[in-house]
Design a protein around this motif. Structure first.
Motif, short mmCIF file in Angstrom:
data_model
loop_
_atom_site.label_atom_id
_atom_site.label_comp_id
_atom_site.label_asym_id
_atom_site.label_seq_id
_atom_site.Cartn_x
_atom_site.Cartn_y
_atom_site.Cartn_z
N GLU A 140 0.83 -1.20 0.00
CA GLU A 140 0.00 0.00 0.00
C GLU A 140 0.86 1.26 0.00
N GLN A 141 1.92 1.28 0.81
CA GLN A 141 2.81 2.44 0.86
C GLN A 141 3.55 2.62 -0.46
N LYS A 142 4.00 1.53 -1.06
CA LYS A 142 4.69 1.63 -2.34
C LYS A 142 3.77 2.21 -3.41
N ALA A 143 2.53 1.73 -3.43
CA ALA A 143 1.58 2.21 -4.44
C ALA A 143 1.23 3.68 -4.23
N ARG A 144 1.19 4.12 -2.96
CA ARG A 144 0.84 5.51 -2.66
C ARG A 144 1.98 6.48 -2.93
N PHE A 145 3.21 6.13 -2.50
CA PHE A 145 4.27 7.13 -2.48
C PHE A 145 5.25 7.06 -3.66
N LEU A 146 5.47 5.89 -4.23
CA LEU A 146 6.50 5.79 -5.26
C LEU A 146 6.11 6.46 -6.58
N PRO A 147 4.90 6.23 -7.11
CA PRO A 147 4.58 6.87 -8.40
C PRO A 147 4.68 8.40 -8.40
N PRO A 148 4.21 9.11 -7.35
CA PRO A 148 4.38 10.59 -7.38
C PRO A 148 5.83 11.04 -7.34
N ILE A 149 6.71 10.23 -6.70
CA ILE A 149 8.13 10.55 -6.73
C ILE A 149 8.67 10.39 -8.13
N GLN A 150 8.31 9.27 -8.77
CA GLN A 150 8.80 9.00 -10.12
C GLN A 150 8.33 10.07 -11.11
N ARG A 151 7.10 10.54 -10.94
CA ARG A 151 6.55 11.55 -11.86
C ARG A 151 7.08 12.95 -11.56
N GLY A 152 7.69 13.15 -10.39
CA GLY A 152 8.15 14.48 -10.01
C GLY A 152 7.05 15.34 -9.44
N ASP A 153 5.96 14.71 -8.99
CA ASP A 153 4.81 15.47 -8.49
C ASP A 153 4.91 15.79 -7.00
N GLU A 154 5.65 14.98 -6.22
CA GLU A 154 5.76 15.22 -4.79
C GLU A 154 7.23 15.27 -4.40
N LEU A 155 7.59 16.30 -3.62
CA LEU A 155 8.96 16.50 -3.17
C LEU A 155 9.07 16.16 -1.68
N TRP A 156 10.26 15.72 -1.28
CA TRP A 156 10.47 15.24 0.09
C TRP A 156 11.61 15.98 0.76
N CYS A 157 11.58 15.96 2.10
CA CYS A 157 12.71 16.43 2.90
C CYS A 157 12.96 15.41 4.02
N GLN A 158 14.09 15.56 4.67
CA GLN A 158 14.58 14.58 5.63
C GLN A 158 14.55 15.14 7.05
N GLY A 159 13.73 14.57 7.92
CA GLY A 159 13.60 15.03 9.30
C GLY A 159 14.43 14.21 10.26
N TYR A 160 15.74 14.43 10.25
CA TYR A 160 16.64 13.70 11.14
C TYR A 160 17.20 14.61 12.24
#
Length: 376
Positions: free
Chosen positions: A104-124
């Motif tokens: 479920e997580q792969k289907a939700r989050f991976l395609p928008p990353i591949q398309r360039g539609d969703e950007l991420w940052c790192q909270g460490y």
């Protein structure tokens, strides 16, 4: 036609028109440049299938070999294509979701990353947990079907433009160090998240403070098992030092070439001491590439990747110092209030040995986890 040849031809054909102006934009210390144009380019790359090459085809990738991935990153850098705005998604969280995520997580989050539609940052990193990451104090608890997150992160690259943040936080009260940590995927566009830019020596603000004050995310947005966040976080750091570093080194080659060109123009190359430093920089960059190829061929990333991070960050900082030296006195003045490329390199490279794990911590990791020496 090999993938390298395909990539070279595609980049030549597509870095034209609107995207001709994107050439050379962005990168460390310059992430403010042309963000909207670079995000449009990211989507253009995704639509043409040039993002996430190593991913399975069902998530938009090509299942490309390591050699082909290296070839693409090298051609991308040689084409002077813009710095990728989606590199945190593709290079860090994407592979981590592939390893630890549910279907479920792969289907939700991976395609928008591949398309360039969703950007991420790192909270460490946090004010009291930078290089000592295990001292994380940001906490989260379950409230029905949602995790509630409270705490502060700092030095968060690109948080001001990110849609999501992967957050390492403490979910088991009373635990210390590596125990009781979990890895949550948290949306940034919500009332409980405040982002404050941090102005750097270069005058730009790609780093940020992020305050979570009751921020919420679905309970299904836990990556890995509860309390096993440290294991997931370490896997992410391994991917951070992966195949894209070969493309990074093409950028280093361009910077070194500019330093050498400036040294010849200013006469600094006639100084035997400076000339020796230039030669050493060239030799060390060649060693860096060979070591990176050896590390990438060793299988899954482990603690030995700290060798690569320590090496390139120390080398790049020395290059920044050399960039300042070859300019002579003129390098001490920002003409018209604007930094030139070598001045920016000199200033921003000071951070290289601190961010993504300080050199002191990398040496400890190498000593303890790779060489098996006694712990501190």
């Amino acid at each position: 036609m090999s993938l390298r040849e395909q990539a070279r031809a595609w980049l030549e054909a597509n870095l034209t028109g609107e995207f001709a102006h994107a050439r050379g934009l962005g990168g460390p210390g310059r992430e403010h440049e042309g963000h909207e144009l670079r995000q449009a380019w990211e989507r253009h790359l995704g639509k043409a299938g040039w993002t996430c090459l190593g991913w399975p085809p069902r998530y938009g990738g090509r299942d490309a070999s390591l050699d082909d991935q290296v070839a693409f990153h090298e051609e991308y850098a040689r084409a002077d294509a813009p710095a990728r705005v989606g590199h945190i998604g593709e290079g860090l969280i994407g592979p981590t979701i592939l390893d630890f995520g549910t279907d479920e997580q792969k289907a939700r989050f991976l395609p928008p990353i591949q398309r360039g539609d969703e950007l991420w940052c790192q909270g460490y990193s946090e004010p009291e947990a930078g290089s000592d990451l295990a001292n994380v104090q940001t906490r989260a608890y379950l409230d029905g079907d949602e995790w509630v997150v409270t705490g502060q992160k700092v030095w968060t690259s690109l948080a001001h433009v990110a849609d999501w943040c992967f957050v390492l936080c403490r979910t088991e009260p009373g635990t210390q160090r590596h125990r009781g940590l979990s890895y949550l995927l948290v949306p940034m566009d919500q009332p409980g998240v405040e982002v404050r830019p941090i102005v750097q020596l270069t005058g730009t603000s790609e780093f940020n403070e992020v305050f979570f004050d009751g921020a919420r995310t679905d309970r299904r947005n836990l990556l890995g098992a509860p309390g096993e966040g440290w294991r997931v976080a370490m896997a992410t750091l391994g991917y951070e030092r992966g195949v894209s570093t070969l493309g990074q080194q093409i950028g280093f080659q361009r910077e070194l070439a500019k330093v050498i060109e400036t040294a010849k123009r200013t006469g600094a190359a006639d100084d035997p001491v400076l000339r020796d430093r230039l030669v050493r920089s060239w030799l060390e960059l060649e060693i860096m590439r060979l070591n990176a190829l050896r590390t990438l061929g060793a299988g899954e990333p482990g603690p030995e990747v700290s060798i690569a991070k320590l090496y390139w960050s120390e080398w790049h900082r020395r290059l920044g110092e050399l960039a300042q030296a070859v300019q002579g006195r003129s390098g001490l003045v920002a003409h018209g209030g604007e930094l030139n490329d070598l001045q920016r390199l000199s200033l921003f490279s000071r951070a290289d040995t601190i961010y993504a794990g300080s050199s002191e911590i990398q040496r400890n990791i190498i000593a303890e986890r790779t060489l098996g020496l006694p712990r501190e």
